[in-house]
Scaffold this motif. Structure first.
Motif, PDB file in Angstrom:
ATOM      1  N   ASP A  61       0.894  -1.288  -0.008  1.00 14.52           N
ATOM      2  CA  ASP A  61       0.190   0.076  -0.300  1.00 14.52           C
ATOM      3  C   ASP A  61       0.632   1.073   0.033  1.00 14.52           C
ATOM      4  O   ASP A  61       0.484   2.169   0.724  1.00 14.52           O
ATOM      5  CB  ASP A  61      -1.101  -0.076   1.607  1.00 14.52           C
ATOM      6  CG  ASP A  61      -2.042  -1.215   0.681  1.00 14.52           C
ATOM      7  OD1 ASP A  61      -2.601  -1.428   0.029  1.00 14.52           O
ATOM      8  OD2 ASP A  61      -2.825  -0.959   1.825  1.00 14.52           O
ATOM      9  N   ASN A  62       1.876   1.108  -0.633  1.00 15.39           N
ATOM     10  CA  ASN A  62       2.940   2.631  -0.639  1.00 15.39           C
ATOM     11  C   ASN A  62       3.488   3.102   0.281  1.00 15.39           C
ATOM     12  O   ASN A  62       3.995   3.488   0.555  1.00 15.39           O
ATOM     13  CB  ASN A  62       2.244   3.257  -0.904  1.00 15.39           C
ATOM     14  CG  ASN A  62       1.821   3.261  -2.724  1.00 15.39           C
ATOM     15  OD1 ASN A  62       2.333   3.058  -4.269  1.00 15.39           O
ATOM     16  ND2 ASN A  62      -0.047   4.029  -3.712  1.00 15.39           N
ATOM     17  N   ILE A  63       3.303   1.919   0.934  1.00 14.34           N
ATOM     18  CA  ILE A  63       4.620   1.427   2.057  1.00 14.34           C
ATOM     19  C   ILE A  63       5.264   0.845   2.285  1.00 14.34           C
ATOM     20  O   ILE A  63       5.252  -0.022   1.952  1.00 14.34           O
ATOM     21  CB  ILE A  63       3.512   1.487   3.926  1.00 14.34           C
ATOM     22  CG1 ILE A  63       2.514   2.869   4.100  1.00 14.34           C
ATOM     23  CG2 ILE A  63       4.485   1.865   4.904  1.00 14.34           C
ATOM     24  CD1 ILE A  63       0.882   1.945   4.829  1.00 14.34           C
ATOM     25  N   LYS A  64       6.857   1.305   2.713  1.00 20.61           N
ATOM     26  CA  LYS A  64       7.733   0.845   2.090  1.00 20.61           C
ATOM     27  C   LYS A  64       8.508  -0.836   3.205  1.00 20.61           C
ATOM     28  O   LYS A  64       8.244  -0.687   4.017  1.00 20.61           O
ATOM     29  CB  LYS A  64       9.302   1.804   1.825  1.00 20.61           C
ATOM     30  CG  LYS A  64      10.643   0.719   2.207  1.00 20.61           C
ATOM     31  CD  LYS A  64      12.216   1.038   1.826  1.00 20.61           C
ATOM     32  CE  LYS A  64      12.877   1.140   1.233  1.00 20.61           C
ATOM     33  NZ  LYS A  64      14.156   1.660   1.213  1.00 20.61           N
ATOM     34  N   VAL A  65       8.361  -1.688   2.759  1.00 20.89           N
ATOM     35  CA  VAL A  65       8.866  -2.908   2.688  1.00 20.89           C
ATOM     36  C   VAL A  65      10.441  -3.281   2.572  1.00 20.89           C
ATOM     37  O   VAL A  65      10.827  -2.981   1.702  1.00 20.89           O
ATOM     38  CB  VAL A  65       8.469  -4.302   2.147  1.00 20.89           C
ATOM     39  CG1 VAL A  65       8.338  -6.023   2.751  1.00 20.89           C
ATOM     40  CG2 VAL A  65       6.639  -3.631   2.086  1.00 20.89           C
ATOM     41  N   GLU A  66      10.784  -3.032   4.134  1.00 23.32           N
ATOM     42  CA  GLU A  66      12.553  -2.636   4.337  1.00 23.32           C
ATOM     43  C   GLU A  66      13.093  -4.165   4.667  1.00 23.32           C
ATOM     44  O   GLU A  66      14.265  -4.548   4.095  1.00 23.32           O
ATOM     45  CB  GLU A  66      12.908  -2.332   5.688  1.00 23.32           C
ATOM     46  CG  GLU A  66      11.589  -0.571   5.785  1.00 23.32           C
ATOM     47  CD  GLU A  66      11.841   0.130   7.003  1.00 23.32           C
ATOM     48  OE1 GLU A  66      12.556  -0.623   8.078  1.00 23.32           O
ATOM     49  OE2 GLU A  66      11.793   1.027   7.060  1.00 23.32           O
ATOM     50  N   TYR A  67      12.615  -5.185   4.763  1.00 22.61           N
ATOM     51  CA  TYR A  67      13.198  -6.287   5.076  1.00 22.61           C
ATOM     52  C   TYR A  67      12.230  -7.849   5.520  1.00 22.61           C
ATOM     53  O   TYR A  67      11.157  -7.030   5.966  1.00 22.61           O
ATOM     54  CB  TYR A  67      13.993  -6.272   6.307  1.00 22.61           C
ATOM     55  CG  TYR A  67      14.777  -7.540   6.904  1.00 22.61           C
ATOM     56  CD1 TYR A  67      15.490  -8.098   5.541  1.00 22.61           C
ATOM     57  CD2 TYR A  67      14.385  -8.467   7.867  1.00 22.61           C
ATOM     58  CE1 TYR A  67      16.514  -9.556   6.141  1.00 22.61           C
ATOM     59  CE2 TYR A  67      15.223  -9.796   8.313  1.00 22.61           C
ATOM     60  CZ  TYR A  67      15.478 -10.223   7.701  1.00 22.61           C
ATOM     61  OH  TYR A  67      16.400 -11.269   8.394  1.00 22.61           O
ATOM     62  N   VAL A  68      12.739  -8.800   4.730  1.00 26.12           N
ATOM     63  CA  VAL A  68      11.094  -9.664   4.907  1.00 26.12           C
ATOM     64  C   VAL A  68      12.158 -10.954   5.351  1.00 26.12           C
ATOM     65  O   VAL A  68      13.156 -11.257   5.471  1.00 26.12           O
ATOM     66  CB  VAL A  68      10.598 -10.173   3.633  1.00 26.12           C
ATOM     67  CG1 VAL A  68       9.447 -11.205   3.989  1.00 26.12           C
ATOM     68  CG2 VAL A  68      10.208  -8.912   2.915  1.00 26.12           C
ATOM     69  N   TYR A  69      11.063 -11.729   6.139  1.00 27.64           N
ATOM     70  CA  TYR A  69      12.113 -12.487   7.450  1.00 27.64           C
ATOM     71  C   TYR A  69      11.362 -13.848   7.438  1.00 27.64           C
ATOM     72  O   TYR A  69       9.780 -14.135   7.936  1.00 27.64           O
ATOM     73  CB  TYR A  69      12.693 -12.871   8.673  1.00 27.64           C
ATOM     74  CG  TYR A  69      12.036 -12.709   9.925  1.00 27.64           C
ATOM     75  CD1 TYR A  69      12.124 -13.344  10.746  1.00 27.64           C
ATOM     76  CD2 TYR A  69      12.207 -10.842   9.842  1.00 27.64           C
ATOM     77  CE1 TYR A  69      11.469 -13.519  12.148  1.00 27.64           C
ATOM     78  CE2 TYR A  69      11.196 -10.730  11.268  1.00 27.64           C
ATOM     79  CZ  TYR A  69      10.910 -11.707  12.027  1.00 27.64           C
ATOM     80  OH  TYR A  69       9.719 -11.361  13.284  1.00 27.64           O
ATOM     81  N   GLU A  70      11.164 -15.603   8.007  1.00 19.79           N
ATOM     82  CA  GLU A  70      10.107 -16.431   7.848  1.00 19.79           C
ATOM     83  C   GLU A  70      10.917 -16.609   9.596  1.00 19.79           C
ATOM     84  O   GLU A  70      12.214 -16.983   9.590  1.00 19.79           O
ATOM     85  CB  GLU A  70      10.280 -17.402   6.628  1.00 19.79           C
ATOM     86  CG  GLU A  70       9.405 -18.543   7.274  1.00 19.79           C
ATOM     87  CD  GLU A  70       9.442 -19.229   6.140  1.00 19.79           C
ATOM     88  OE1 GLU A  70       8.636 -19.870   5.709  1.00 19.79           O
ATOM     89  OE2 GLU A  70      10.607 -19.097   5.340  1.00 19.79           O
ATOM     90  N   LYS A  71      10.332 -17.358  10.204  1.00 23.82           N
ATOM     91  CA  LYS A  71       9.922 -17.833  11.263  1.00 23.82           C
ATOM     92  C   LYS A  71       9.270 -18.748  11.784  1.00 23.82           C
ATOM     93  O   LYS A  71       7.548 -18.464  11.938  1.00 23.82           O
ATOM     94  CB  LYS A  71      10.507 -16.694  12.881  1.00 23.82           C
ATOM     95  CG  LYS A  71      10.306 -17.123  13.531  1.00 23.82           C
ATOM     96  CD  LYS A  71      10.738 -16.155  15.192  1.00 23.82           C
ATOM     97  CE  LYS A  71      10.896 -17.583  16.246  1.00 23.82           C
ATOM     98  NZ  LYS A  71      11.440 -16.230  17.831  1.00 23.82           N
ATOM     99  N   GLU A  72       9.391 -20.150  11.772  1.00 24.93           N
ATOM    100  CA  GLU A  72       8.517 -21.113  12.152  1.00 24.93           C
ATOM    101  C   GLU A  72       6.866 -20.908  11.324  1.00 24.93           C
ATOM    102  O   GLU A  72       6.275 -21.151  11.230  1.00 24.93           O
ATOM    103  CB  GLU A  72       7.759 -20.912  13.742  1.00 24.93           C
ATOM    104  CG  GLU A  72       9.108 -21.005  14.291  1.00 24.93           C
ATOM    105  CD  GLU A  72       8.188 -21.193  15.767  1.00 24.93           C
ATOM    106  OE1 GLU A  72       7.396 -21.053  15.798  1.00 24.93           O
ATOM    107  OE2 GLU A  72       8.964 -21.829  16.359  1.00 24.93           O
ATOM    108  N   ASP A  73       7.425 -20.296   9.528  1.00 23.63           N
ATOM    109  CA  ASP A  73       6.471 -21.052   8.921  1.00 23.63           C
ATOM    110  C   ASP A  73       5.706 -19.919   8.628  1.00 23.63           C
ATOM    111  O   ASP A  73       4.883 -19.798   7.186  1.00 23.63           O
ATOM    112  CB  ASP A  73       5.664 -22.099   8.830  1.00 23.63           C
ATOM    113  CG  ASP A  73       6.679 -23.410   8.645  1.00 23.63           C
ATOM    114  OD1 ASP A  73       6.897 -23.704   7.866  1.00 23.63           O
ATOM    115  OD2 ASP A  73       6.392 -24.369   9.219  1.00 23.63           O
TER     116      ASP A  73
END
Length: 399
Positions: A61-73
């Motif tokens: 929604d035009n807000i920056k996603v700075e980092y993405v991580y996964e934990k326990e699926d």
């Protein structure tokens, strides 16, 4: 967190299509943590960091996603602002995804080539901003071996084989002709390239056909912990690297007025010529320094030889010292060209050069040091250096 509808974790849309980067997704939860917001979606096109591959970035929604991580699926999207809508528009950076697909698949193909040719496994992989590194379990790698593996890997690219991904149990996966043992447990995601090019357990995004990697280029290699670390660039990265280096070659060839193929010979010849000239200059410089040393001895009427040089650098002072170091004089030599100073004697005088510099040099804005018989220093300007010279003459040297 509402886990009732997320028993199997976040749905990974990028596994359905490795180039899918945009989707309308439902927000499951928003967690405030360390001044950031971690958004959990029911499904996502954003790849989380893992398996040596960096995460996707982009916008929600035009807000920056700075980092993405996964934990326990569960996949967490780290943002500085939180979205207000239940259904959000997600847009992962498409160019970054394409780049990561090319680099990751290129690494698989390069690893497959080393495994086929030399039965050598890849012990580690990292996808960085500039290049991909891979640690091949060969200690004494040769340039010919690397070139052969590079040709083999690019042959796999040109064959344009399909790339398949699927999930198996660990027992099922271990029946395949793997090039590397599986350490993970549970359900294993397999990446298969061609009918028999490569089978590997991998959680990263890949191309759909090997031809999409375009090209694989080794840019350098080095020994690392008993192995060989290979640096590669694939696809668009390799093309950009070629453009830059081709521009360099063209400019150098133009400067030498030769064809591209003659650059190496031209550089070798000029390097040899420069080396010979340097030797001649050094010998000439040494003769001048020897003559200057004799002249300084002839005109001094004390145990002090002091000389200041406007055009000569510290290297000339060094050569002077070599011709005077065994004579019974205190040497005060300075270069106005680079504001450097040499203070020395042959050991016959009760002056500890290094100790003196350590105690007094800072008072004159100088920096340097040395031992009992020789010390040298740098000064920010000639006035500071001359002030230090006067201090030595008036307070230290009594000869």
């Amino acid at each position: 967190m509402n886990m009732n509808n997320m028993i199997n974790g976040t749905e990974k849309l990028f596994y359905n299509d490795p180039y899918l980067c945009e989707a309308e997704c439902e927000v499951e939860d928003i967690i405030e943590k360390d001044g950031k917001y971690e958004v959990v979606l029911r499904s996502t096109p954003f790849y989380p960091e893992g398996g040596g591959q960096p995460s996707d970035i982009g916008f929600m929604d035009n807000i920056k996603v700075e980092y993405v991580y996964e934990k326990e699926d569960i996949i967490y999207h780290v943002m500085s602002e939180k979205p207000s809508n239940k259904i959000v528009n997600c847009q992962a950076d498409f160019d970054r995804r394409v780049d990561h697909n090319q680099q990751h698949s290129g690494e698989h193909l390069m690893s497959a080539a080393f495994f086929k040719l030399y039965d050598a496994a890849n012990a580690g992989f990292h996808l960085g901003e500039e290049y991909v590194t891979m640690d091949i379990k060969i200690k004494d790698m040769t340039e010919d071996m690397i070139k052969k593996a590079e040709r083999e890997a690019n042959y796999y690219v040109f064959r344009n084989e399909p790339v398949k991904t699927y999930f198996l149990t660990k027992a099922e996966a271990e029946k395949l002709p793997l090039r590397k043992a599986i350490t993970a447990e549970g359900t294993i995601r397999m990446v298969q390239m061609g009918e028999n090019l490569d089978y590997s357990a991998c959680c990263g995004t890949q191309v759909r056909r090997t031809g999409e990697v375009r090209i694989i280029k080794v840019v350098k290699w080095e020994k690392n912990k008993g192995m060989t670390r290979i640096y590669i660039k694939c696809g668009l990265r390799a093309f950009k690297d070629y453009v830059i280096k081709n521009d360099y070659v063209t400019e150098i060839a133009r400067g030498f007025s030769v064809e591209d193929t003659e650059i190496v010979n031209k550089v070798k010849n000029q390097t040899e010529e420069i080396g010979n000239l340097k030797k001649k200059i050094s010998n000439l410089y040494n003769s001048i320094a020897e003559s200057e040393a004799q002249a300084l001895i002839a005109k001094t009427d004390s145990k002090i030889i002091a000389a200041e040089y406007k055009e000569e650098g510290f290297d000339f002072l060094d050569k002077l010292y070599e011709h005077l170091k065994d004579e019974e004089y205190i040497l005060i030599l300075s270069s106005l060209k680079d504001n450097r100073f040499l203070f020395a004697h042959n050991g016959s005088f009760d002056v500890e050069c290094g100790k003196l510099f350590k105690e007094k040099l800072k008072e004159f804005n100088g920096r340097g040091g040395g031992n009992a018989k020789r010390a040298q220093a740098n000064f920010p300007d000639s006035n500071s250096m001359r002030s230090f010279t006067e201090y030595l003459r008036e307070n230290v040297i009594k000869y």
